[in-house]
Enzyme design. Structure first.
Site, mmCIF file in Angstrom:
data_model
loop_
_atom_site.group_PDB
_atom_site.id
_atom_site.type_symbol
_atom_site.label_atom_id
_atom_site.label_comp_id
_atom_site.label_asym_id
_atom_site.label_seq_id
_atom_site.Cartn_x
_atom_site.Cartn_y
_atom_site.Cartn_z
ATOM 1 N N PRO A 6 0.884 -1.267 0.338
ATOM 2 C CA PRO A 6 0.330 -0.559 -0.342
ATOM 3 C C PRO A 6 0.837 1.267 0.106
ATOM 4 C CG PRO A 6 -0.057 -1.302 2.114
ATOM 5 C CD PRO A 6 0.491 -2.122 1.075
ATOM 6 N N ASN A 7 0.431 2.033 -0.607
ATOM 7 C CA ASN A 7 0.690 4.033 -0.935
ATOM 8 C C ASN A 7 2.230 3.330 -1.787
ATOM 9 O OD1 ASN A 7 -1.574 4.735 0.700
ATOM 10 N ND2 ASN A 7 -0.130 3.914 1.988
ATOM 11 N N ARG A 60 4.973 10.678 -2.530
ATOM 12 C CA ARG A 60 4.940 10.598 -1.879
ATOM 13 C C ARG A 60 6.176 11.093 -0.108
ATOM 14 N NH1 ARG A 60 4.747 4.616 1.554
ATOM 15 N NH2 ARG A 60 3.968 4.940 3.125
ATOM 16 N N TYR A 103 11.308 9.167 1.164
ATOM 17 C CA TYR A 103 11.305 8.356 -0.041
ATOM 18 C C TYR A 103 11.964 8.687 -1.037
ATOM 19 C CZ TYR A 103 7.839 5.527 3.764
ATOM 20 O OH TYR A 103 7.292 6.011 4.437
ATOM 21 N N ASN A 156 7.822 -5.203 -0.566
ATOM 22 C CA ASN A 156 8.364 -3.968 -0.233
ATOM 23 C C ASN A 156 6.912 -3.916 0.402
ATOM 24 O OD1 ASN A 156 8.022 -2.043 2.271
ATOM 25 N ND2 ASN A 156 9.085 -0.473 0.615
ATOM 26 N N ALA A 166 3.311 -0.522 4.528
ATOM 27 C CA ALA A 166 2.893 -0.600 5.927
ATOM 28 C C ALA A 166 1.843 -2.275 6.802
ATOM 29 C CB ALA A 166 1.524 0.100 6.124
ATOM 30 N N HIS A 188 4.479 -4.453 8.929
ATOM 31 C CA HIS A 188 4.200 -4.051 10.565
ATOM 32 C C HIS A 188 2.513 -4.953 10.824
ATOM 33 C CE1 HIS A 188 7.009 -1.503 9.225
ATOM 34 N NE2 HIS A 188 6.275 -0.753 9.374
ATOM 35 N N ASP A 241 1.253 -15.372 5.956
ATOM 36 C CA ASP A 241 1.116 -17.445 5.703
ATOM 37 C C ASP A 241 1.490 -17.258 4.419
ATOM 38 O OD1 ASP A 241 0.698 -17.018 8.806
ATOM 39 O OD2 ASP A 241 -1.229 -17.058 8.287
ATOM 40 N N GLU A 294 12.983 -8.920 1.880
ATOM 41 C CA GLU A 294 12.506 -7.448 2.283
ATOM 42 C C GLU A 294 13.553 -5.991 1.523
ATOM 43 O OE1 GLU A 294 11.282 -7.797 6.647
ATOM 44 O OE2 GLU A 294 10.612 -6.138 6.760
ATOM 45 N N HIS A 347 12.782 -2.329 2.660
ATOM 46 C CA HIS A 347 11.899 -0.764 2.530
ATOM 47 C C HIS A 347 13.176 0.455 2.154
ATOM 48 C CE1 HIS A 347 9.097 -3.527 4.890
ATOM 49 N NE2 HIS A 347 10.682 -3.698 5.606
ATOM 50 N N ILE A 348 12.695 1.273 1.862
ATOM 51 C CA ILE A 348 13.717 2.220 1.651
ATOM 52 C C ILE A 348 13.470 2.996 2.235
ATOM 53 C CG2 ILE A 348 12.645 4.535 0.330
ATOM 54 C CD1 ILE A 348 10.458 2.993 -1.571
ATOM 55 N N ARG A 359 12.262 4.769 12.993
ATOM 56 C CA ARG A 359 11.419 5.705 12.621
ATOM 57 C C ARG A 359 10.253 5.483 14.170
ATOM 58 N NH1 ARG A 359 9.227 5.183 6.672
ATOM 59 N NH2 ARG A 359 7.848 6.867 7.357
ATOM 60 N N ARG A 402 6.877 0.512 13.499
ATOM 61 C CA ARG A 402 7.351 0.455 11.951
ATOM 62 C C ARG A 402 8.287 -0.588 12.900
ATOM 63 N NH1 ARG A 402 5.240 3.700 7.886
ATOM 64 N NH2 ARG A 402 5.020 5.409 8.896
HETATM 65 C C1 DQA Z 1 8.125 1.203 3.916
HETATM 66 C C2 DQA Z 1 8.093 1.053 5.755
HETATM 67 C C3 DQA Z 1 6.724 1.072 5.852
HETATM 68 O O1 DQA Z 1 6.599 1.615 7.298
HETATM 69 C C4 DQA Z 1 5.490 2.465 5.582
HETATM 70 O O2 DQA Z 1 4.802 1.450 5.940
HETATM 71 C C5 DQA Z 1 6.250 2.130 4.181
HETATM 72 C C6 DQA Z 1 7.404 2.213 3.624
HETATM 73 C C7 DQA Z 1 9.755 1.994 3.348
HETATM 74 O O3 DQA Z 1 9.751 1.265 2.040
HETATM 75 O O4 DQA Z 1 10.021 2.371 3.774
HETATM 76 O O5 DQA Z 1 4.712 2.246 3.462
HETATM 77 O O6 DQA Z 1 8.017 0.143 3.985
#
Ligand code: DQA
Length: 145
Positions: A11-12, A19, A24, A74, A77, A80, A87, A98, A100-101, A107, A111
């Site tokens: 998401p997002n 964003r 990011y 990635n 959210a 978390h 699963d 995995e 994360h940017i 943070r 997170r």
């Molecule tokens: C994220 C970190 C997450 O906590 C956050 O909810 C994101 C982006 C990152 O790439 O840093 O949406 O996964």
């Protein structure tokens, strides 16, 4: 696609580029997907990229791509919160990195819990969007391409 490398964003992450650029950066998801496609195709690997804001759609995508060789994930959210995503990945035996940017450990407290880290082959955190490329390099080496 059999034997593909999956790039899964949660998401997002469709908002990358606009964003919270101070966290990011200004690279778009399309830029990242294109860069990885080029990098992987140069060594004979196919990238299948997917982004969704819906948890169930991410689970379905993983079920539908069980024959993939490896994934870069990635989960945004959902990292978390999502036992369902964990699963699904475990259920199909998908190897993944995995990503994360941002440096999630620098943070908010919420997170710092990941439902994915202990089942990942590797974790790349806080390297900006370059993290996706580092993950691809790792996978290329792991697969001996
Ligand atoms: C994220 C970190 C997450 O906590 C956050 O909810 C994101 C982006 C990152 O790439 O840093 O949406 O996964």
């Amino acid at each position: 696609m059999k034997g593909a490398i999956l790039l899964i964003n949660g998401p997002n992450l469709n908002l990358l580029g606009t964003r919270e650029p101070e966290i990011y950066g200004d690279t778009t998801l399309a830029d990242i997907e294109n860069k990885l496609k080029t990098k992987l195709s140069a060594v004979g690997l196919e990238l299948v990229a997917y982004q969704s804001n819906q948890e169930g759609q991410l689970v379905d995508f993983i079920h539908e791509h069980q024959t993939a060789k490896f994934a870069i994930i990635n989960a945004g959210a959902f990292t978390h919160t999502s036992v369902a995503l964990r699963d699904a990945i475990k259920g199909v035996g998908l190897n993944f990195v995995e990503v994360h940017i941002s440096n999630v450990h620098a943070r908010e407290e919420f997170r710092q819990k990941s439902y994915l880290s202990d089942i990942a082959q590797g974790i790349i955190v806080g390297c900006g969007v370059q993290g996706y490329e580092l993950a691809a390099d790792f996978i290329i080496a792991e697969l001996g391409h």
